[in-house]
Design a protein around this motif. Structure first.
Motif, short mmCIF file in Angstrom:
data_model
loop_
_atom_site.label_atom_id
_atom_site.label_comp_id
_atom_site.label_asym_id
_atom_site.label_seq_id
_atom_site.Cartn_x
_atom_site.Cartn_y
_atom_site.Cartn_z
N ASP A 61 15.27 -21.37 -48.57
CA ASP A 61 15.93 -20.31 -48.70
C ASP A 61 16.58 -20.40 -49.84
OD1 ASP A 61 17.18 -18.04 -47.70
OD2 ASP A 61 18.51 -18.96 -46.25
N ASP A 92 15.85 -18.08 -53.95
CA ASP A 92 14.78 -17.78 -54.85
C ASP A 92 14.31 -19.25 -55.49
OD1 ASP A 92 14.93 -15.33 -54.22
OD2 ASP A 92 15.78 -14.56 -56.06
N THR A 133 9.16 -19.36 -45.26
CA THR A 133 10.39 -18.77 -46.00
C THR A 133 11.21 -17.90 -44.83
OG1 THR A 133 8.74 -18.38 -47.95
CG2 THR A 133 10.65 -16.77 -47.63
N VAL A 134 12.52 -18.43 -44.95
CA VAL A 134 13.47 -17.92 -44.09
C VAL A 134 13.49 -16.53 -43.85
CG1 VAL A 134 15.89 -17.86 -43.54
CG2 VAL A 134 14.91 -20.14 -44.06
N SER A 135 13.74 -15.82 -44.97
CA SER A 135 13.88 -14.17 -45.20
C SER A 135 12.77 -13.57 -44.26
CB SER A 135 14.35 -13.65 -46.77
OG SER A 135 13.27 -14.23 -47.35
N ILE A 169 12.42 -12.40 -40.40
CA ILE A 169 13.23 -11.39 -39.66
C ILE A 169 12.36 -10.15 -39.36
CG2 ILE A 169 13.69 -10.08 -41.89
CD1 ILE A 169 16.35 -9.47 -40.62
N THR A 182 16.34 -14.29 -36.76
CA THR A 182 15.71 -15.46 -37.65
C THR A 182 16.42 -16.75 -37.30
OG1 THR A 182 16.25 -13.62 -39.20
CG2 THR A 182 15.86 -15.88 -40.04
N ARG A 196 22.74 -20.56 -43.54
CA ARG A 196 22.84 -20.48 -42.13
C ARG A 196 22.81 -21.61 -41.12
NH1 ARG A 196 19.40 -16.44 -40.70
NH2 ARG A 196 19.03 -15.59 -42.65
#
Length: 422
Positions: free
Chosen positions: A52, A54, A77-79, A82, A104, A129
């Protein structure tokens, strides 16, 4: 005029370019590139990495997708989790895991539960998170990453030896705010892992990482790190290094707990002047009765009396805690107090520990300050122990020229003369 104007404009551009070239030249900035490789070098073949932020994502994409390296790592990649397209892409790459859009945290939990059964799972240092996910996993520091496992795991400090640190200590990197943020992950990770190692009584590796963390050119809680080093030495039974690092912690903090511990230790071992200064700072905000009494008792003494008390303590410790005695002697030497006596006592310390070269050096310094029969005898004995009987005899002769009636020197002269003549 047009020609002149054009020349003037190009001249201004040249001046500004020259002036700002250094600031904008990133041709040797390998930080993010190496950071990506350092993250991947933390992982063994086939491990799962959930990233998580950049810093923790972009260099991995470059290495895997452009350079076609370390494709064995299951990179999440966490993002992306979603969205349905992110879920579909994950399943295409690594196989089916039950997931749904806009859930997520649950998706991450499902990924961890699946892959942790067959390989090690890691998350990036930046993972905000995590605390809200209620994971039934231990979070174990391994280099720049956290390993998630059902049981507590402790990793070797050697992981940091395989990392590249190109450019981290160069000026252009330290001047760049973004680079400073990136550099900061290294000492933060080292301190975290050192804390875990110290908790398992692996003090040597913990101390190594604490000290390495202090080298990085970014803002960090130096007082706390020095205090952790001090505690590790204390638990190892190394009183001298406990003292040295505790004093460094006290120098860089106003924390009353650290100041009190440092002051009391200094008072107990005989660094009375330092203890007085620490208690003075502590009493600005903390009015403890026992500290006030100690401070007042020291404040009523002259510098000569305080130094004499320190010398007395050093003499008491010479047989029981010789390292502390040596530290006190060297402290008094810096204050130029009773130099001849202290050099003699240091010579005795080194003589007893078998370091005859240092013993001889200190005895000679003592002789130069306050020549007396005793110090000539000490020098002769030291030469004798080193196997230099003729040098021993010569120094005794020099002593007899000044102190011809001294019985010890005369007896030593006869003994050495007989051995040399043999």
């Amino acid at each position: 005029y047009k020609t002149g104007l054009v020349i003037f404009i190009f001249f201004i551009i040249f001046i500004y370019a020259s002036k700002n070239f250094y600031k904008n030249n990133f041709s040797e900035d390998y930080l993010l590139y190496d950071y990506g490789y350092n993250v991947l070098n933390t992982l063994n073949n086939g491990n799962c990495y959930i990233g998580d932020g950049d810093y923790n994502l972009m260099p991995i994409y470059y290495i895997q997708e452009i350079q076609k390296k370390r494709k064995d790592v299951k990179f999440v990649t966490v993002s992306f989790l979603i969205f349905q397209w992110g879920i579909d892409d994950f399943i295409k790459r690594y196989g089916y895991v039950e997931m749904k859009p806009f859930a997520t945290n649950e998706n991450i939990l499902n990924i961890i539960d699946k892959f942790s059964k067959s390989t090690d799972v890691f998350i990036s240092n930046y993972f905000p998170r995590f605390e809200g996910m209620k994971l039934n996993y231990e979070k174990n520091q391994k280099g720049l990453l956290f390993n998630l496992s059902k049981e507590k795991r402790i990793f070797s400090s050697k992981i940091f030896l395989i990392y590249s640190y190109r450019g981290i200590f160069k000026k252009f990197c330290k001047e760049n705010e973004i680079n400073r943020d990136l550099i900061g992950w290294y000492p933060a990770s080292m301190v975290n892992q050192a804390n875990e190692l110290s908790g398992q009584k692996n003090f040597d590796e913990a101390i190594y990482l604490y000290k390495k963390a202090l080298l990085f050119p970014v803002e960090k809680p130096e007082a706390n790190i020095y205090y952790n080093i001090a505690l590790a030495y204390k638990l190892k039974g190394d009183l001298l290094n406990y003292l040295i690092n505790l004093l460094k912690a006290a120098k860089n903090t106003e924390d009353k707990f650290i100041l009190k511990e440092a002051g009391i230790l200094c008072y107990e071992i005989g660094l009375f002047e330092i203890a007085k200064e620490i208690f003075k700072n502590l009493l600005k905000n903390e009015k403890e009765e026992n500290i006030i009494k100690i401070y007042e008792s020291l404040n009523n003494l002259t510098p000569e009396q305080i130094n004499e008390m320190t010398l007395t303590k050093a003499n008491e410790f010479i047989n029981t805690m010789p390292d502390i005695a040596r530290y006190l002697y060297e402290y008094l030497l810096e204050k130029n107090y009773k130099i001849g006596i202290i050099y003699r006592n240091l010579g005795v310390y080194y003589f007893k520990t078998g370091d005859f070269d240092k013993a001889l050096g200190n005895f000679v310094l003592s002789k130069n300050e306050t020549p007396n029969p005793e110090i000539y005898a000490y020098i002769a004995f030291t030469y004798y122990k080193k196997g230099n009987k003729r040098d021993a005899l010569d120094i005794v002769k020099q002593g007899l020229e000044l102190f011809g009636t001294d019985r010890q020197l005369n007896d030593l002269f006869i003994k050495l003369k007989n051995e040399v003549n043999k």
